[in-house]
Design an enzyme around this catalytic site. Structure first.
Site, PDB file in Angstrom:
ATOM      1  N   LYS A 297     -13.343  58.974  63.836  1.00 47.02           N
ATOM      2  CA  LYS A 297     -14.221  57.851  63.463  1.00 47.02           C
ATOM      3  C   LYS A 297     -15.643  58.159  63.923  1.00 47.02           C
ATOM      4  CE  LYS A 297     -14.127  52.753  64.095  1.00 47.02           C
ATOM      5  NZ  LYS A 297     -13.288  51.618  64.564  1.00 47.02           N
TER       6      LYS A 297
ATOM      7  N   SER B 101     -12.034  47.942  61.254  1.00 49.37           N
ATOM      8  CA  SER B 101     -13.266  48.668  61.039  1.00 49.37           C
ATOM      9  C   SER B 101     -13.059  50.180  60.868  1.00 49.37           C
ATOM     10  CB  SER B 101     -14.213  48.456  62.232  1.00 49.37           C
ATOM     11  OG  SER B 101     -13.638  49.024  63.412  1.00 49.37           O
TER      12      SER B 101
ATOM     13  N   SER C 254      -8.680  46.911  64.618  1.00 49.73           N
ATOM     14  CA  SER C 254      -9.292  47.841  63.663  1.00 49.73           C
ATOM     15  C   SER C 254      -8.495  49.087  63.330  1.00 49.73           C
ATOM     16  CB  SER C 254     -10.663  48.277  64.160  1.00 49.73           C
ATOM     17  OG  SER C 254     -11.583  47.255  63.953  1.00 49.73           O
TER      18      SER C 254
HETATM   19  N1  GLN Z   1     -12.501  42.912  63.021  1.00 46.58           N
HETATM   20  C1  GLN Z   1     -12.654  42.696  64.426  1.00 46.58           C
HETATM   21  C2  GLN Z   1     -14.110  42.516  64.752  1.00 46.58           C
HETATM   22  O1  GLN Z   1     -14.865  42.503  63.839  1.00 46.58           O
HETATM   23  C3  GLN Z   1     -12.077  43.829  65.179  1.00 46.58           C
HETATM   24  C4  GLN Z   1     -12.930  45.026  65.180  1.00 46.58           C
HETATM   25  C5  GLN Z   1     -12.302  46.167  65.918  1.00 46.58           C
HETATM   26  O2  GLN Z   1     -11.133  46.158  66.265  1.00 46.58           O
HETATM   27  N2  GLN Z   1     -13.115  47.140  66.219  1.00 46.58           N
HETATM   28  O3  GLN Z   1     -14.494  42.377  65.851  1.00 46.58           O
END
Ligand code: GLN
Length: 477
Positions: free
Chosen positions: A77, A152, A176
């Site tokens: 990532k 994400s 995510s």
């Molecule tokens: N979707 C969640 C957020 O926006 C989790 C993001 C993540 O796990 N990095 O915070």
């Protein structure tokens, strides 16, 4: 080269059926040919990947022992540092930022013989559930290119789901890895907090962040975790884990099913697939135990207080002076210009929210209260794991949605994490495995286990996969 596993690649190299160089060449050609449809990758590291492959091929030639991931291409990532390579966390404020050192997880992969093939698209600073807050591109779900892959860790997930690489690293703050894994029909893990070093990972919420793995099988995910995980001197919150999974069978396994995870408004087909999975476990010897976890509905609001507070603090370091693009003007102007132009809408929203939550007068009523609720939710899980070995539940309330559909509605986007965030705020572990299809799109089944019981959740996932073949169904793009 499509839809390989770790062992299929390592065995091919060991037996001389293929070479690491051939595998890397094919992987790069495949990405360059097909990723124009999915946009998982931001960049491939062609020259370095081929150089790493040559090292593996030399080992084979000399008859030396091969490391466990010899020649296995892995995607990382864009929030993971790899010295000398760009890492932007998909934010304009870090455009062209070159990593000065290498994250522990990346270093451990390289030491295990893996080939770092490229970096992948993500929501800006990992804030989001669809990949759409990336400053650079939108990644598409390989099962239906009009749909989001989730986020994400969108690009790393699609890198595996589309068959470019057998494993990839993502990061979790609130779901995510598990959420996109569910929406793309692959395995995604969220290790217990502390199980994997955060050194060299661009921080979002430091008490929540954890690197997780994408794979087609729980066994591959477990092997990858055993390599990247464990104590790291450079992250004081890291600890050693147990190692590879325990034997995987449902016989005698106590599986808790919490009614709060089957929320009102969830997709009926998703509910049906998860219930079918639970029935299958019962048929194969699991003891299914109905649970009630009444504090679970408070997990999402608690997360969206703690997470923005930590995000606002972490993002304070991007001031246009120390990292990334340097802004012009006097001190105040340079802050204003760097942050005004550099951060996207979601990052700004969380900085404002987090700063408000931490401000004098609101700190006690929001932040401190959220910390107390967090402790209570963790306690609720600890109590539940006295009675059950694992919890089984859906990973997401629905299937992948159309790109753009939730973009103007942040709360709808936040609700995509409603079934994943409790694990993050509690520090426990979770795995999502594919359990069928609804509306022609993949559905995820989630196994949760107690803190540092990662092998327990992975073993349940492996047991489920030994009874099903959903993970052997692949999208064609
Ligand atoms: N979707 C969640 C957020 O926006 C989790 C993001 C993540 O796990 N990095 O915070």
């Amino acid at each position: 080269m499509q839809f390989s596993t770790i062992s299929s690649i390592v065995d091919a190299i060991k037996s001389g059926k293929s070479t690491a160089t051939q595998i890397v060449t094919d992987t790069l050609a495949d990405i360059h040919a097909r990723d124009s449809a999915t946009l998982a990758f931001l960049e491939t590291f062609d020259a370095d990947a081929l150089a790493q492959a040559a090292v593996i091929d030399a080992l084979v030639k000399n008859g030396a022992a091969l490391p466990p991931l010899a020649g296995v291409p892995v995607a990382i990532k864009d929030n993971m540092l790899y010295a000398g390579h760009t890492a932007t966390a998909c934010s304009k404020i870090l455009a062209n930022h070159t990593a000065a050192y290498t994250a522990t997880v990346v270093e451990r992969l390289i030491n295990a013989g893996a080939i770092i093939i490229g970096r992948t698209n993500m929501d800006e600073f990992a804030m989001g559930s669809s990949g759409e807050s990336s400053a650079w591109q939108k990644t598409h779900n390989p099962w239906d290119l009009t749909k989001t892959p989730g986020g994400s860790s969108s690009g790393s997930c699609v890198a595996v789901a589309a068959g470019f690489v057998p494993i990839a690293l993502g990061s979790e703050t609130g779901g995510s890895v598990r959420q996109p894994a569910a929406l793309c029909g692959i395995v995604g893990t969220k290790p217990s907090y502390g199980r994997v070093s955060r050194y060299g990972i661009i921080a979002l919420g430091s008490s929540l962040d954890q690197v997780g793995t994408f794979a087609h099988t729980a066994n591959d995910a477990a092997l990858a975790l055993s390599i990247i995980g464990g104590r790291d001197e450079r992250d004081a919150t890291s600890v050693d884990g147990r190692g590879l999974p325990c034997p995987s069978s449902f016989v005698g396994l106590r599986v808790g099913v919490p009614k709060e995870y089957f929320i009102d408004g969830m997709d009926g087909e998703v509910r049906a697939r998860v219930n079918e999975a639970i029935d299958l476990m019962r048929q194969h010897g699991a003891e299914i135990i109905d649970l009630s976890l009444p504090l679970q509905p408070y997990a999402l609001p608690t997360y969206y207080i703690i997470q923005p507070a930590e995000a606002a603090s972490n993002l304070g370091r991007y001031d246009g002076l120390r990292y990334g693009t340097r802004a012009t003007g006097n001190l105040e102007e340079s802050y204003f210009n760097a942050r005004g132009d550099g951060f996207g809408a979601e990052a700004k929203r969380r900085i404002i929210l987090g700063t408000f939550i931490l401000s004098a007068g609101y700190y006690d009523s929001y932040y401190k209260k959220a910390l107390a609720v967090r402790t209570a939710i963790r306690q609720e899980f600890d109590d539940a794991f006295q009675r059950v070995d694992v919890i089984a539940c859906p990973t997401t309330p629905g299937v992948a949605w159309t790109i753009g559909e939730k973009l103007d509605d942040p709360v709808a986007m936040y609700l995509a994490d409603i079934l994943t965030v409790a694990a993050n705020i509690s520090g426990i572990t979770g795995v999502s495995v594919p359990c069928g299809f609804a509306h022609n799109l993949p559905v995820g089944l989630q196994f949760l286990a107690g803190a540092m019981q990662d092998e327990q959740a992975l073993a349940a996932a492996a047991a489920y996969q030994s009874l099903t073949s959903w993970h052997e169904q692949y999208p064609r793009i």
